[in-house]
Design a protein around this motif. Structure first.
Motif, PDB file in Angstrom:
ATOM      1  N   VAL A 175       2.618   7.559  17.016  1.00  0.00           N
ATOM      2  CA  VAL A 175       1.894   7.941  16.481  1.00  0.00           C
ATOM      3  C   VAL A 175       0.421   8.694  16.601  1.00  0.00           C
ATOM      4  O   VAL A 175      -0.517   9.891  17.051  1.00  0.00           O
ATOM      5  CB  VAL A 175       0.770   7.395  15.289  1.00  0.00           C
ATOM      6  N   LEU A 202      -6.368   3.062  18.322  1.00  0.00           N
ATOM      7  CA  LEU A 202      -6.341   3.135  16.311  1.00  0.00           C
ATOM      8  C   LEU A 202      -6.918   1.664  16.344  1.00  0.00           C
ATOM      9  O   LEU A 202      -7.422   0.622  17.272  1.00  0.00           O
ATOM     10  CB  LEU A 202      -4.617   2.486  16.847  1.00  0.00           C
ATOM     11  N   ARG A 237       2.915  14.875  16.547  1.00  0.00           N
ATOM     12  CA  ARG A 237       2.489  14.423  17.796  1.00  0.00           C
ATOM     13  C   ARG A 237       1.629  14.776  18.448  1.00  0.00           C
ATOM     14  O   ARG A 237       0.296  15.791  19.658  1.00  0.00           O
ATOM     15  CB  ARG A 237       2.023  13.142  17.904  1.00  0.00           C
ATOM     16  N   SER A 262      -4.164   7.842   8.274  1.00  0.00           N
ATOM     17  CA  SER A 262      -3.875   5.638   8.554  1.00  0.00           C
ATOM     18  C   SER A 262      -2.217   5.110   6.998  1.00  0.00           C
ATOM     19  O   SER A 262      -2.653   6.032   6.580  1.00  0.00           O
ATOM     20  CB  SER A 262      -4.945   5.180   7.128  1.00  0.00           C
ATOM     21  N   TYR A 271       2.269   3.058  16.072  1.00  0.00           N
ATOM     22  CA  TYR A 271       1.544   3.627  16.251  1.00  0.00           C
ATOM     23  C   TYR A 271       0.802   3.715  17.840  1.00  0.00           C
ATOM     24  O   TYR A 271       0.631   4.717  17.546  1.00  0.00           O
ATOM     25  CB  TYR A 271       0.247   3.192  15.470  1.00  0.00           C
ATOM     26  N   PRO A 317      -3.805   1.491  10.813  1.00  0.00           N
ATOM     27  CA  PRO A 317      -2.053   1.109  10.828  1.00  0.00           C
ATOM     28  C   PRO A 317      -2.508   0.240  10.359  1.00  0.00           C
ATOM     29  O   PRO A 317      -3.479  -1.394  10.457  1.00  0.00           O
ATOM     30  CB  PRO A 317      -1.184   0.552  12.249  1.00  0.00           C
ATOM     31  N   GLY A 354      -5.293   5.694  14.951  1.00  0.00           N
ATOM     32  CA  GLY A 354      -4.552   5.449  13.574  1.00  0.00           C
ATOM     33  C   GLY A 354      -5.168   4.427  13.211  1.00  0.00           C
ATOM     34  O   GLY A 354      -6.287   3.707  13.819  1.00  0.00           O
ATOM     35  N   ASP A 409       1.539  -2.089  13.937  1.00  0.00           N
ATOM     36  CA  ASP A 409      -0.050  -1.496  15.799  1.00  0.00           C
ATOM     37  C   ASP A 409       0.546  -0.992  16.564  1.00  0.00           C
ATOM     38  O   ASP A 409       0.165   0.539  16.752  1.00  0.00           O
ATOM     39  CB  ASP A 409      -1.028  -2.143  16.122  1.00  0.00           C
ATOM     40  N   ILE A 424       4.850  10.453   8.370  1.00  0.00           N
ATOM     41  CA  ILE A 424       3.745  10.412   9.245  1.00  0.00           C
ATOM     42  C   ILE A 424       3.813  11.570   9.818  1.00  0.00           C
ATOM     43  O   ILE A 424       3.076  12.600   9.793  1.00  0.00           O
ATOM     44  CB  ILE A 424       4.328   9.917  10.538  1.00  0.00           C
TER      45      ILE A 424
END
Length: 252
Positions: free
Chosen positions: A205, A213, A166, A151, A201, A180, A178, A198, A125
């Motif tokens: 993320v 997200l 990030r 994703s 993320y 996920p 995001g 989740d 990622i």
């Protein structure tokens, strides 16, 4: 004296031509510059890859998305579609495209559907974010917002720590959202699916102003999730208050 006036006229003409060139090279203003960064790593099998692509195509051709694009101050956005896997695999599948009417959006969706599907091992990622962030440089557009939409169905297992990528992107004025994919199927080589993806993320993320997200509870639910997510991103609406940037699970 006549010669002096002629020289002055030439100088003015050169300046005007220069201004014209500068105007011609100006970036096109848009409401949003959006990178769709899609996981095609080894944990995503052929059927799941097909469902992902079909989800993006279905979302982009939905009239609600097209209305959201037209509803912004400029009535247009710029979008590119990227597929990624390990730290050595990132691919621009559909280049930056100006989307402002039904034909342009449907053409973009068709390009996604018709592109050859490639895959690679591992999940980086961080490399996907680094690669996507560079795509905003000299892309010909000037958006009021710049967003990377990541994703995927796994955690970062190659490349530098995802938080570093990030944080650098956020420092450059980019928001990372995001999507996920919460999938309980074992990966193709028998490994267990990630737990609390989740949450991963959320913590590692997403970032930047208004970051959020939208989890999908399966690849089958991906189309619903991406439709919800794109509507929020294109319209610029905030996620639901009190959710910590996390919207409800998308399911069917």
């Amino acid at each position: 004296m006549d010669g002096a006036w002629r020289l002055a006229g030439v100088a003015v003409a050169v300046l005007v031509a220069g201004w014209g060139d500068e105007a011609a090279l100006a970036d096109t203003p848009v409401d949003l510059e959006l990178v769709l960064a899609v996981d095609v790593s080894g944990s995503v099998d052929a059927e799941e890859g097909r469902l992902q692509r079909e989800g993006y195509v279905a979302a982009l051709t939905d009239p609600k998305i097209q209305a959201a694009i037209r509803g912004g101050p400029y009535g247009r956005i710029a979008m590119t579609y990227v597929e990624w896997a390990g730290d050595g695999f990132q691919r621009v599948t559909v280049p930056w495209t100006l989307l402002g009417d039904r034909n342009s959006v449907e053409s973009f969706a068709s390009s996604i559907a018709e592109s050859p599907y490639l895959t690679a091992q591992w999940t980086s990622i961080s490399a996907a974010i680094d690669f996507s962030a560079r795509l905003f440089d000299d892309n010909g557009f000037e958006g009021t917002r710049r967003v990377i939409d990541v994703s995927g169905d796994g955690v970062n297992n190659r490349g530098r720590p995802v938080q570093w990528a990030r944080d650098e992107a956020v420092a450059a004025g980019i928001t990372i959202n995001g999507l996920p994919i919460l999938n309980d199927r074992p990966n193709p080589w028998g490994g267990a699916a990630p737990v609390d993806l989740d949450g991963y993320y959320q913590d590692h993320v997403i970032g930047g102003p208004g970051a959020f997200l939208v989890p999908a509870i399966s690849f089958d639910a991906f189309a619903d999730a991406i439709l919800s997510k794109l509507l929020l991103e294109i319209s610029g609406l905030p996620s639901a208050p009190g959710t910590g940037g996390r919207t409800g699970l998308a399911s069917r």
